[in-house]
Design a protein around this motif. Structure first.
Motif, PDB file in Angstrom:
ATOM      1  N   GLY A 165       0.800  -1.233   0.000  1.00  0.00           N
ATOM      2  CA  GLY A 165       0.000   0.000   0.000  1.00  0.00           C
ATOM      3  C   GLY A 165       0.825   1.271   0.000  1.00  0.00           C
ATOM      4  O   GLY A 165       0.332   2.338   0.378  1.00  0.00           O
ATOM      5  N   HIS A 166       2.084   1.165  -0.450  1.00  0.00           N
ATOM      6  CA  HIS A 166       2.930   2.357  -0.458  1.00  0.00           C
ATOM      7  C   HIS A 166       2.889   3.043  -1.819  1.00  0.00           C
ATOM      8  O   HIS A 166       3.923   3.299  -2.439  1.00  0.00           O
ATOM      9  CB  HIS A 166       4.372   1.971  -0.108  1.00  0.00           C
ATOM     10  N   GLU A 172       5.775   8.806  -2.816  1.00  0.00           N
ATOM     11  CA  GLU A 172       5.766   7.646  -1.916  1.00  0.00           C
ATOM     12  C   GLU A 172       6.305   6.408  -2.635  1.00  0.00           C
ATOM     13  O   GLU A 172       7.073   5.628  -2.067  1.00  0.00           O
ATOM     14  CB  GLU A 172       4.343   7.384  -1.393  1.00  0.00           C
ATOM     15  N   ILE A 173       5.904   6.241  -3.885  1.00  0.00           N
ATOM     16  CA  ILE A 173       6.420   5.097  -4.653  1.00  0.00           C
ATOM     17  C   ILE A 173       7.947   5.201  -4.762  1.00  0.00           C
ATOM     18  O   ILE A 173       8.671   4.226  -4.544  1.00  0.00           O
ATOM     19  CB  ILE A 173       5.780   5.038  -6.056  1.00  0.00           C
ATOM     20  N   ARG A 174       8.428   6.397  -5.093  1.00  0.00           N
ATOM     21  CA  ARG A 174       9.889   6.576  -5.222  1.00  0.00           C
ATOM     22  C   ARG A 174      10.586   6.218  -3.918  1.00  0.00           C
ATOM     23  O   ARG A 174      11.609   5.531  -3.921  1.00  0.00           O
ATOM     24  CB  ARG A 174      10.214   8.024  -5.612  1.00  0.00           C
ATOM     25  N   GLU A 175      10.012   6.660  -2.808  1.00  0.00           N
ATOM     26  CA  GLU A 175      10.631   6.380  -1.512  1.00  0.00           C
ATOM     27  C   GLU A 175      10.693   4.872  -1.236  1.00  0.00           C
ATOM     28  O   GLU A 175      11.727   4.341  -0.841  1.00  0.00           O
ATOM     29  CB  GLU A 175       9.829   7.092  -0.402  1.00  0.00           C
ATOM     30  N   TRP A 176       9.581   4.182  -1.492  1.00  0.00           N
ATOM     31  CA  TRP A 176       9.516   2.758  -1.151  1.00  0.00           C
ATOM     32  C   TRP A 176      10.151   1.858  -2.213  1.00  0.00           C
ATOM     33  O   TRP A 176      10.259   0.655  -2.011  1.00  0.00           O
ATOM     34  CB  TRP A 176       8.069   2.351  -0.868  1.00  0.00           C
ATOM     35  N   MET A 177      10.551   2.469  -3.318  1.00  0.00           N
ATOM     36  CA  MET A 177      11.306   1.730  -4.339  1.00  0.00           C
ATOM     37  C   MET A 177      12.773   2.147  -4.337  1.00  0.00           C
ATOM     38  O   MET A 177      13.527   1.756  -5.233  1.00  0.00           O
ATOM     39  CB  MET A 177      10.709   1.981  -5.738  1.00  0.00           C
ATOM     40  N   SER A 178      13.178   2.903  -3.332  1.00  0.00           N
ATOM     41  CA  SER A 178      14.520   3.491  -3.373  1.00  0.00           C
ATOM     42  C   SER A 178      15.628   2.457  -3.179  1.00  0.00           C
ATOM     43  O   SER A 178      16.799   2.754  -3.407  1.00  0.00           O
ATOM     44  CB  SER A 178      14.639   4.596  -2.321  1.00  0.00           C
ATOM     45  N   GLY A 179      15.287   1.253  -2.783  1.00  0.00           N
ATOM     46  CA  GLY A 179      16.306   0.210  -2.642  1.00  0.00           C
ATOM     47  C   GLY A 179      16.638  -0.482  -3.952  1.00  0.00           C
ATOM     48  O   GLY A 179      17.506  -1.355  -3.995  1.00  0.00           O
ATOM     49  N   ASN A 180      15.925  -0.108  -5.007  1.00  0.00           N
ATOM     50  CA  ASN A 180      16.165  -0.731  -6.314  1.00  0.00           C
ATOM     51  C   ASN A 180      16.789   0.298  -7.254  1.00  0.00           C
ATOM     52  O   ASN A 180      16.127   1.252  -7.666  1.00  0.00           O
ATOM     53  CB  ASN A 180      14.853  -1.281  -6.901  1.00  0.00           C
TER      54      ASN A 180
END
Ligand code: FES
Ligand code: FES
Length: 201
Positions: A165-166, A172-180
């Motif tokens: 749900g991020h 927000e998507i950028r933040e929660w995908m920042s590990g990729n």
């Protein structure tokens, strides 16, 4: 001092052969001092049998205790879709789902996935790959890849990002995908693919 072209050439050849022989001989002289190579068989007491479910199938493999989940998938279970980028937890190329949570498979040992339920990029599409997962299709629709090396990890992480749900905003998507990470810089289109899939879901 060589006096003719032939003499000079012969000398150079002799020098070259002598130097090559000396260099080639070095490993022979020192090999008994070198550490055991990676091809040395693992002692039986350092092997483990790992049983887990991968993409809905029961799989078993006997591995060196030091084997990462990533190497188990790629080298032992013939699932090379999960990519090895940095092999040290920095890039996200190796992302898979373990019991529905995204993990960097290079950072956990295969033995830690004992009895786990693992999903890799090979397990996302249905019907033997004929029906793509909506996020896979969205990556195509939005041109979310260039060289494609990071893409399996991006897709697996994106699937989890949506399930978590991020996806309330592009930020927000950028933040929660920042590990990729994506060396090709396809970030804008990757975010668009995730955004579209989340809306349709
Ligand atoms: S290969 Fe696992 S994080 Fe880079
Ligand atoms: S598409 Fe090339 S690294 Fe991401």
């Amino acid at each position: 001092m060589p006096e003719t072209f032939d003499e000079a050439t012969t000398l150079k050849r002799r020098t070259f052969v002598a130097a090559s022989t000396a260099v080639a001989g070095l490993p022979l002289l020192t090999s008994d001092r070198l550490p055991a190579s990676a091809s040395t068989p693992t002692p039986a007491d350092q092997l483990s049998t790992v049983r887990l479910t991968v993409n809905g199938e029961q799989r078993t493999a006997q591995v060196d205790n030091r084997t990462s989940l990533l190497d188990l998938l790629r080298e032992h279970l013939d699932l090379p879709g999960t990519k090895k980028g940095c092999d040290q937890g920095a890039c996200g190329a190796c992302t898979v789902l373990v019991d529905d949570r995204r993990v960097n498979s290079c950072l956990i040992l295969a033995v830690m996935a004992q009895d786990a339920n693992v999903t890799t990029i090979e397990g996302l599409a249905r019907g033997r790959g004929e029906q793509l997962h909506p996020l896979q299709q969205a990556f195509i629709d939005h041109d979310g890849l260039q060289c494609g090396y990071c893409t399996p990890g991006q897709v697996m992480s994106g699937v989890a990002c949506i399930a978590e749900g991020h996806t309330g905003s592009r930020a927000e998507i950028r933040e929660w995908m920042s590990g990729n990470l994506c060396r090709c810089g396809a970030y804008t289109n990757i975010v668009s693919a995730i955004e579209q899939t989340a809306k349709e879901a």
